[in-house]
Design an enzyme around this catalytic site. Structure first.
Site, PDB file in Angstrom:
ATOM      1  N   TYR A  44      12.479 -29.194  12.636  1.00 36.45           N
ATOM      2  CA  TYR A  44      13.184 -28.228  11.792  1.00 36.45           C
ATOM      3  C   TYR A  44      12.400 -27.975  10.504  1.00 36.45           C
ATOM      4  O   TYR A  44      12.135 -26.830  10.132  1.00 36.45           O
ATOM      5  CB  TYR A  44      14.591 -28.731  11.471  1.00 36.45           C
ATOM      6  N   LYS A  48      10.262 -24.466   8.957  1.00 39.03           N
ATOM      7  CA  LYS A  48      10.373 -23.872   7.624  1.00 39.03           C
ATOM      8  C   LYS A  48       9.016 -23.808   6.932  1.00 39.03           C
ATOM      9  O   LYS A  48       8.672 -22.806   6.286  1.00 39.03           O
ATOM     10  CB  LYS A  48      11.369 -24.673   6.777  1.00 39.03           C
ATOM     11  N   SER A 103      13.921 -24.825   2.933  1.00 40.86           N
ATOM     12  CA  SER A 103      14.637 -26.096   2.886  1.00 40.86           C
ATOM     13  C   SER A 103      13.795 -27.146   2.184  1.00 40.86           C
ATOM     14  O   SER A 103      12.551 -27.139   2.269  1.00 40.86           O
ATOM     15  CB  SER A 103      14.949 -26.558   4.316  1.00 40.86           C
TER      16      SER A 103
END
Length: 351
Positions: free
Chosen positions: A155, A159, A131
């Site tokens: 989040y 990643k 991402s």
């Protein structure tokens, strides 16, 4: 003979669209999905679109022995899995702040479990769904792959941690191949209107919220902040059509089959579109008015984000072909035909 691929999270939004392009390119995908965000209906519709049967193993990559068993079965049947396309994970930024352990368990521990199974099964090619959140607050734009990595939420950190793990795996095993794809903002749907984004609850992302307002599922669109230093005061993002993103996955699988080592690649259009520009384009394309309510800025949101996609053009021979109007047209077609998402489907409008 076509190559078999294991697609984790293949029944989700990005996964289902990617299956269409993988099959068109001659690959034979096998889907592993716990269906927490995916749908059997999505897979059935992909099968209808492609005329191809897609095996589904319903399960979780963290379940001990599951992935090893799947890889062993296909190897025993002389249909060895040659690459894993890893799309499984949880992805809501806000939820990651309120429940970070869920995100580290699913995204980081899940990937470690997958890698252990791949090592046991002799599979050495992986395409990872990363991402643009790994970059954090822009120090310069557009984001290149060399931009410092400083995610601002759990989040994004999951990643980044997975990317670091994958780099270490490649450093330890020179025959291992990893392509990590740093997505920007995928929106839209398959042009048939048969598959699209299907949020389980209130959408976390802008575009499905817009389409749900248009069909009356939501009363209005919340726009968070109109005082950013942008042309119209709303945040600017790099939106790309999910079908362009799907093609990017195919090119990444192709690349992984003939290269070793770790590489991170941006997938974006290289153009910024503001929240209000997207809303106005959708209104023009759909003929639907989208009522808006202005809300304060959300903590952690940045003003402008877009990609430098030159590495994808150079390495993957990939570039976007569909603009914001196509994204809105296709996303609106999906939502019109499927006002409740997967389940009850409205008849196609007369042509």
């Amino acid at each position: 003979m076509s190559s078999y691929l294991l697609v984790t999270g293949g029944a989700g939004y990005i996964g289902s669209h990617t299956l269409v392009e993988l099959i068109a390119a001659g690959y034979q995908p096998v889907v592993l999905d716990n269906l927490s965000n995916g749908s059997r209906d999505a897979l059935r519709r992909v099968e209808e679109l492609t005329g191809t049967s897609i095996p589904l193993i319903q399960g979780d990559i963290r379940t001990p022995g599951l992935v090893e068993t799947v890889l062993a079965i296909y190897r025993r049947d002389k249909r060895p899995i040659e690459c894993v396309l890893h799309l499984a994970g949880v992805k809501a930024v806000g939820e990651s702040v309120s429940d970070p352990l869920k995100y580290f368990d699913n995204n980081v521990a899940g990937t470690v479990a997958l890698l252990m199974a791949m090592r046991a099964g002799g599979v050495q090619r992986l395409v990872f769904s990363s991402s643009a959140t790994v970059y954090g607050v822009p120090r310069f734009l557009p984001f290149t792959e060399q931009h410092p990595l400083a995610p601002t939420n759990p989040y994004g950190r999951t990643k980044l941690f997975v990317e670091q793990i994958l780099q270490d795996v490649c450093a330890a095993d020179a025959s291992f191949s990893v392509v990590t794809l740093r997505y920007f903002n995928p929106i839209g749907a398959h042009p048939s209107g048969m598959i699209g984004e299907n949020p389980r609850d209130t959408p976390n992302n802008l575009f499905p919220y817009i389409t749900q307002v248009a069909v009356g599922q939501q009363p209005f669109l919340k726009v968070f902040g109109v005082d950013y230093p942008t042309e119209d005061g709303t945040g600017v993002r790099d939106y790309l059509h999910v079908m362009d993103l799907a093609v990017g996955h195919v090119r990444a699988v192709d690349y992984a089959s003939s290269h070793t080592g770790f590489i991170a690649i941006n997938l974006g259009t290289g153009k910024g579109t503001s929240v209000m520009e997207l809303v106005q384009t959708f209104e023009r394309v759909s003929g639907q008015a989208i009522p808006v309510r202005i809300e304060p800025r959300r903590p952690g949101d940045v003003d402008k984000v877009w990609a430098d996609a030159s590495l994808a053009r150079e390495v993957l021979r990939w570039r976007t072909t569909l603009g914001v109007e196509s994204m809105c047209q296709d996303g609106w077609r999906w939502q019109q035909r499927n006002p409740q998402g997967y389940g009850v489907t409205a008849p196609a409008p007369a042509s």
